[in-house]
Design a protein around this motif. Structure first.
Motif, PDB file in Angstrom:
ATOM      1  N   TYR A   1     -18.726 -11.841  62.267  1.00 13.17           N
ATOM      2  CA  TYR A   1     -17.387 -12.409  62.848  1.00 13.17           C
ATOM      3  C   TYR A   1     -16.344 -11.234  62.656  1.00 13.17           C
ATOM      4  CZ  TYR A   1     -19.527 -16.513  64.583  1.00 13.17           C
ATOM      5  OH  TYR A   1     -20.177 -17.240  65.129  1.00 13.17           O
TER       6      TYR A   1
ATOM      7  N   TRP B   1     -14.387  -9.253  65.335  1.00 13.28           N
ATOM      8  CA  TRP B   1     -12.784  -9.534  65.673  1.00 13.28           C
ATOM      9  C   TRP B   1     -11.850  -8.173  65.446  1.00 13.28           C
ATOM     10  CZ3 TRP B   1     -12.765 -14.269  61.791  1.00 13.28           C
ATOM     11  CH2 TRP B   1     -13.563 -15.357  62.179  1.00 13.28           C
TER      12      TRP B   1
ATOM     13  N   THR C   1     -16.634 -16.303  70.287  1.00 20.16           N
ATOM     14  CA  THR C   1     -16.175 -15.507  69.028  1.00 20.16           C
ATOM     15  C   THR C   1     -14.725 -15.615  69.117  1.00 20.16           C
ATOM     16  OG1 THR C   1     -18.185 -14.323  69.229  1.00 20.16           O
ATOM     17  CG2 THR C   1     -16.533 -13.533  67.863  1.00 20.16           C
ATOM     18  N   SER C   2     -13.956 -15.484  70.136  1.00 20.13           N
ATOM     19  CA  SER C   2     -12.381 -15.278  70.032  1.00 20.13           C
ATOM     20  C   SER C   2     -11.946 -16.711  69.884  1.00 20.13           C
ATOM     21  CB  SER C   2     -11.779 -14.552  71.109  1.00 20.13           C
ATOM     22  OG  SER C   2     -12.375 -15.127  72.519  1.00 20.13           O
TER      23      SER C   2
ATOM     24  N   ARG D   1     -12.095 -17.363  66.167  1.00 24.46           N
ATOM     25  CA  ARG D   1     -11.257 -16.398  65.343  1.00 24.46           C
ATOM     26  C   ARG D   1     -10.025 -17.162  65.602  1.00 24.46           C
ATOM     27  NH1 ARG D   1      -7.882 -11.426  67.823  1.00 24.46           N
ATOM     28  NH2 ARG D   1      -7.035 -10.658  65.935  1.00 24.46           N
TER      29      ARG D   1
END
Length: 159
Positions: free
Chosen positions: A28, A32, A102-103, A106
């Motif tokens: 991750y 990121w 994934t965002s 985050r």
């Protein structure tokens, strides 16, 4: 990009963040910190609910199940087959999470980190972060949520 979306390098390298993310922290962090904003997450795409559960994104799971439940109620009232609509939505949610999961994760992790930093004593921060890390317990919780949805779905079908 808003101020809330930007991060100082310290936020992405903190020990608490590493504990919150858990064993996949390197995966991750590399995503990121990358220049490109969109990457594809196969786990989020293929296992929508269980990926969100493992990452403790319960609000997202509850929201998706609420949409499905609303469609089921409308289908029972209006006497139409909701399955094609729900199949299309599942594919759409999968694609959306594949590209944006994934965002989203985050955002969730940084939000949890900020919450912990404001409400936890500095000497207890790492322990609090470790308790909130991604885990299989979240998958079990999502599995129970899906069982409840399935029970409601069958009750609605009897209307």
């Amino acid at each position: 990009m808003t101020a809330q979306q930007t991060n100082t390098p310290a936020e992405l390298d903190s020990d608490a963040l590493h504990l919150l993310v858990g064993p996949n922290v390197d995966y991750y962090l590399s995503r990121w910190k990358a220049e490109r904003k969109i990457s594809f997450n196969w786990g989020a795409f293929l296992f929508i609910f269980f990926w969100m559960g493992y990452r403790k994104i319960y609000g997202g799971v509850a929201g998706i199940l609420a949409v499905y439940l609303l469609i089921d109620v409308l289908a029972a009232i209006m006497r139409f087959d909701a399955d094609p609509i729900e199949y299309c939505l599942t594919i759409a949610f999968g694609i959306l999470l594949g590209f944006r999961g994934t965002s989203l994760y985050r955002w969730v992790v940084l939000r949890k980190l900020r919450h912990l930093e404001t409400r936890t004593a500095p000497d207890e921060l790492l322990e609090a972060a470790d308790r909130r890390r991604a885990s299989w317990t979240g998958v079990v919780i999502v599995w129970v949520m899906m069982l409840v949805y399935t029970g409601l779905f069958h009750q609605i079908g009897r209307l």
